[in-house]
Write a protein that holds these residues in place. Structure first.
Motif, PDB file in Angstrom:
ATOM      1  N   ALA A   1      -9.562   3.646   6.775  1.00  0.00           N
ATOM      2  CA  ALA A   1     -10.855   3.349   6.168  1.00  0.00           C
ATOM      3  C   ALA A   1     -10.743   3.255   4.657  1.00  0.00           C
ATOM      4  O   ALA A   1     -11.311   2.357   4.023  1.00  0.00           O
ATOM      5  CB  ALA A   1     -11.870   4.411   6.563  1.00  0.00           C
ATOM      6  N   VAL A   2      -9.993   4.177   4.061  1.00  0.00           N
ATOM      7  CA  VAL A   2      -9.832   4.179   2.602  1.00  0.00           C
ATOM      8  C   VAL A   2      -9.046   2.946   2.149  1.00  0.00           C
ATOM      9  O   VAL A   2      -9.393   2.318   1.142  1.00  0.00           O
ATOM     10  CB  VAL A   2      -9.129   5.471   2.149  1.00  0.00           C
ATOM     11  CG1 VAL A   2      -8.684   5.366   0.692  1.00  0.00           C
ATOM     12  CG2 VAL A   2     -10.064   6.663   2.328  1.00  0.00           C
TER      13      VAL A   2
ATOM     14  N   ARG B   1      -8.985   8.009   8.762  1.00  0.00           N
ATOM     15  CA  ARG B   1      -9.526   8.128   7.416  1.00  0.00           C
ATOM     16  C   ARG B   1      -8.716   7.290   6.423  1.00  0.00           C
ATOM     17  O   ARG B   1      -9.290   6.599   5.560  1.00  0.00           O
ATOM     18  CB  ARG B   1      -9.532   9.592   6.974  1.00  0.00           C
ATOM     19  CG  ARG B   1     -10.088   9.829   5.578  1.00  0.00           C
ATOM     20  CD  ARG B   1     -11.532   9.466   5.486  1.00  0.00           C
ATOM     21  NE  ARG B   1     -12.145   9.912   4.244  1.00  0.00           N
ATOM     22  CZ  ARG B   1     -12.972   9.182   3.507  1.00  0.00           C
ATOM     23  NH1 ARG B   1     -13.301   7.953   3.900  1.00  0.00           N
ATOM     24  NH2 ARG B   1     -13.496   9.654   2.395  1.00  0.00           N
TER      25      ARG B   1
ATOM     26  N   ALA C   1     -11.516  10.853  -2.406  1.00  0.00           N
ATOM     27  CA  ALA C   1     -11.842  10.882  -0.980  1.00  0.00           C
ATOM     28  C   ALA C   1     -11.339  12.173  -0.358  1.00  0.00           C
ATOM     29  O   ALA C   1     -10.226  12.621  -0.652  1.00  0.00           O
ATOM     30  CB  ALA C   1     -11.214   9.686  -0.265  1.00  0.00           C
TER      31      ALA C   1
ATOM     32  N   GLY D   1      -9.025   0.111   3.535  1.00  0.00           N
ATOM     33  CA  GLY D   1      -9.840  -1.076   3.727  1.00  0.00           C
ATOM     34  C   GLY D   1     -11.005  -1.206   2.779  1.00  0.00           C
ATOM     35  O   GLY D   1     -11.653  -2.250   2.721  1.00  0.00           O
ATOM     36  N   GLU D   2     -11.285  -0.147   1.994  1.00  0.00           N
ATOM     37  CA  GLU D   2     -12.390  -0.204   1.059  1.00  0.00           C
ATOM     38  C   GLU D   2     -12.044  -1.103  -0.116  1.00  0.00           C
ATOM     39  O   GLU D   2     -10.905  -1.135  -0.574  1.00  0.00           O
ATOM     40  CB  GLU D   2     -12.739   1.207   0.550  1.00  0.00           C
ATOM     41  CG  GLU D   2     -13.322   2.096   1.637  1.00  0.00           C
ATOM     42  CD  GLU D   2     -13.496   3.527   1.181  1.00  0.00           C
ATOM     43  OE1 GLU D   2     -13.113   3.834   0.030  1.00  0.00           O
ATOM     44  OE2 GLU D   2     -13.994   4.338   1.960  1.00  0.00           O
ATOM     45  N   LYS D   3     -13.016  -1.818  -0.600  1.00  0.00           N
ATOM     46  CA  LYS D   3     -12.822  -2.709  -1.742  1.00  0.00           C
ATOM     47  C   LYS D   3     -13.233  -2.023  -3.031  1.00  0.00           C
ATOM     48  O   LYS D   3     -14.078  -1.164  -3.037  1.00  0.00           O
ATOM     49  CB  LYS D   3     -13.646  -4.001  -1.553  1.00  0.00           C
ATOM     50  CG  LYS D   3     -13.303  -4.738  -0.274  1.00  0.00           C
ATOM     51  CD  LYS D   3     -11.848  -5.187  -0.240  1.00  0.00           C
ATOM     52  CE  LYS D   3     -11.564  -5.985   1.027  1.00  0.00           C
ATOM     53  NZ  LYS D   3     -10.144  -6.344   1.145  1.00  0.00           N
TER      54      LYS D   3
ATOM     55  N   VAL E   1      -6.813   5.843  -5.312  1.00  0.00           N
ATOM     56  CA  VAL E   1      -7.717   6.793  -4.679  1.00  0.00           C
ATOM     57  C   VAL E   1      -7.051   8.163  -4.731  1.00  0.00           C
ATOM     58  O   VAL E   1      -5.927   8.337  -4.229  1.00  0.00           O
ATOM     59  CB  VAL E   1      -8.028   6.417  -3.212  1.00  0.00           C
ATOM     60  CG1 VAL E   1      -8.927   7.477  -2.571  1.00  0.00           C
ATOM     61  CG2 VAL E   1      -8.665   5.044  -3.126  1.00  0.00           C
TER      62      VAL E   1
ATOM     63  N   ALA F   1     -11.467   6.532  -7.639  1.00  0.00           N
ATOM     64  CA  ALA F   1     -12.222   7.076  -6.513  1.00  0.00           C
ATOM     65  C   ALA F   1     -11.597   8.377  -6.020  1.00  0.00           C
ATOM     66  O   ALA F   1     -10.392   8.621  -6.204  1.00  0.00           O
ATOM     67  CB  ALA F   1     -12.260   6.058  -5.378  1.00  0.00           C
TER      68      ALA F   1
ATOM     69  N   GLU G   1      -8.669   0.899 -10.330  1.00  0.00           N
ATOM     70  CA  GLU G   1      -9.196   0.149  -9.189  1.00  0.00           C
ATOM     71  C   GLU G   1      -8.217   0.139  -8.024  1.00  0.00           C
ATOM     72  O   GLU G   1      -8.608  -0.152  -6.885  1.00  0.00           O
ATOM     73  CB  GLU G   1      -9.527  -1.287  -9.612  1.00  0.00           C
ATOM     74  CG  GLU G   1     -10.609  -1.394 -10.658  1.00  0.00           C
ATOM     75  CD  GLU G   1     -11.928  -0.808 -10.198  1.00  0.00           C
ATOM     76  OE1 GLU G   1     -12.230  -0.924  -8.993  1.00  0.00           O
ATOM     77  OE2 GLU G   1     -12.661  -0.237 -11.033  1.00  0.00           O
TER      78      GLU G   1
ATOM     79  N   TYR H   1       0.852  -1.175   0.000  1.00  0.00           N
ATOM     80  CA  TYR H   1       0.000   0.000   0.000  1.00  0.00           C
ATOM     81  C   TYR H   1       0.895   1.235   0.000  1.00  0.00           C
ATOM     82  O   TYR H   1       1.999   1.212   0.558  1.00  0.00           O
ATOM     83  CB  TYR H   1      -0.895   0.019   1.239  1.00  0.00           C
ATOM     84  CG  TYR H   1      -1.862  -1.137   1.328  1.00  0.00           C
ATOM     85  CD1 TYR H   1      -3.154  -1.017   0.836  1.00  0.00           C
ATOM     86  CD2 TYR H   1      -1.483  -2.352   1.903  1.00  0.00           C
ATOM     87  CE1 TYR H   1      -4.055  -2.074   0.919  1.00  0.00           C
ATOM     88  CE2 TYR H   1      -2.368  -3.409   1.998  1.00  0.00           C
ATOM     89  CZ  TYR H   1      -3.652  -3.271   1.499  1.00  0.00           C
ATOM     90  OH  TYR H   1      -4.528  -4.310   1.568  1.00  0.00           O
TER      91      TYR H   1
ATOM     92  N   ARG I   1      -2.950  -0.701  -3.345  1.00  0.00           N
ATOM     93  CA  ARG I   1      -3.730   0.541  -3.387  1.00  0.00           C
ATOM     94  C   ARG I   1      -2.797   1.724  -3.180  1.00  0.00           C
ATOM     95  O   ARG I   1      -1.900   1.691  -2.327  1.00  0.00           O
ATOM     96  CB  ARG I   1      -4.822   0.541  -2.321  1.00  0.00           C
ATOM     97  CG  ARG I   1      -5.657   1.826  -2.289  1.00  0.00           C
ATOM     98  CD  ARG I   1      -7.032   1.578  -1.721  1.00  0.00           C
ATOM     99  NE  ARG I   1      -7.818   0.719  -2.607  1.00  0.00           N
ATOM    100  CZ  ARG I   1      -9.089   0.415  -2.366  1.00  0.00           C
ATOM    101  NH1 ARG I   1      -9.709   0.867  -1.303  1.00  0.00           N
ATOM    102  NH2 ARG I   1      -9.744  -0.372  -3.194  1.00  0.00           N
TER     103      ARG I   1
END
Length: 284
Positions: free
Chosen positions: A279-280, A276, A257, A282-284, A228, A255, A225, A100, A124
């Motif tokens: 959370a981002v 935050r 955010a 962990g989003e799929k 972010v 995406a 995909e 990540y 990600r």
């Protein structure tokens, strides 16, 4: 939390420089790339929370800044070199699995370059406020401001240059959002003298090459995909900071955010920023 946490430090030799890095925790690697003028200390307020959430948190001083000396004299930095540095850091510390990545400011520009050229190395990428003004519908005013800032740094010094840059950014829509509460973490405060010492290199050799670069939109669209784009609520109204993230989200289909704080929300509101980010991620 923001309490002192233990970490290991090391160095990595790369073409043209030696990178200083810090590593905390265990689990999948989360690489934190600082922006121009900053170093690994920028993330001191969030690193402990991120490590406690189950990541191996790695940050480093970008080439030519703080504890990452260049092999030769300073020259204009290349986005591709920063992207290569991030790739080599992942090859060293996460050789067998996707990692990540969070990049802020110029570090976000490097993170986008990494993703565009090595999408299989990352799970990600969160690119927080990459100042890529060339993707805006009218980049000319900001291009002119950054050129003026660089010239002022050459002729009148850091103070005049930074004042002009502040004027040229605009006014945030939500004043006060960028302010932090509870005090700056000690390691972030410790970074301040190093950051000030880095400013001449940032203003002379990083600001214009990075803000004037053009990301590989087609490659980022293919990797959307994994991407972010992010910006701080406190940066609303600051077009060269907030605008490129939103525009790139439109161009790539990735995406978008919002995060707490402003351009350096990770230092201004570290606990909220870390929550935050988790959370981002962990989003799929």
């Amino acid at each position: 939390m923001n309490t002192p946490d233990p970490y290991e430090c090391g160095t990595l030799k790369v073409p043209g420089a030696t990178l200083y890095y810090e590593r905390r925790g265990s689990g999948p690697v989360l690489l934190l790339i600082p922006g121009g003028g900053a170093d690994a200390g920028l993330y001191a307020g969030v690193a402990g929370d991120l490590a406690a959430a189950g990541y191996t948190v790695v940050s480093y001083d970008p080439r030519g800044q703080s504890r990452s000396p260049l092999d030769g004299p300073a020259a204009d930095h290349r986005v591709a070199d920063w992207g290569d540095d991030a790739y080599r850091m992942l090859e060293l510390l996460s050789p067998h699995e996707e990692a990540y990545v969070l990049g802020c400011s110029a570090g976000a520009v490097a993170a986008l370059d990494l993703l565009a050229r090595h999408p299989g190395r990352v799970r990600r990428v969160v690119a927080h406020e990459p100042p890529l003004v060339e993707v805006l519908e009218d980049p000319a005013p900001y291009r002119a401001v950054f050129a003026e800032v660089r010239e002022l740094a050459r002729t009148e010094g850091v103070g005049a240059a930074m004042a002009r840059m502040g004027e040229g950014m605009g006014e945030p829509e939500e004043k006060g959002e960028e302010e932090h509460g509870g005090g700056v973490p000690a390691a972030v405060a410790e970074m301040a003298p190093r950051m000030y010492a880095n400013l001449p290199v940032f203003l002379e050799h990083i600001l214009c090459p990075f803000t004037g670069s053009r990301p590989d939109v087609a490659a980022l669209r293919e990797a959307r995909e994994r991407l972010v784009l992010a910006a701080g609520r406190g940066s609303r109204g600051l077009v060269p900071l907030y605008g490129p993230a939103g525009r790139l989200a439109e161009l790539t289909g990735a995406a978008f955010a919002e995060f707490p704080g402003g351009h350096v929300g990770c230092a201004e509101r570290p606990a909220e920023f870390a929550a935050r980010l988790l959370a981002v991620l962990g989003e799929k």
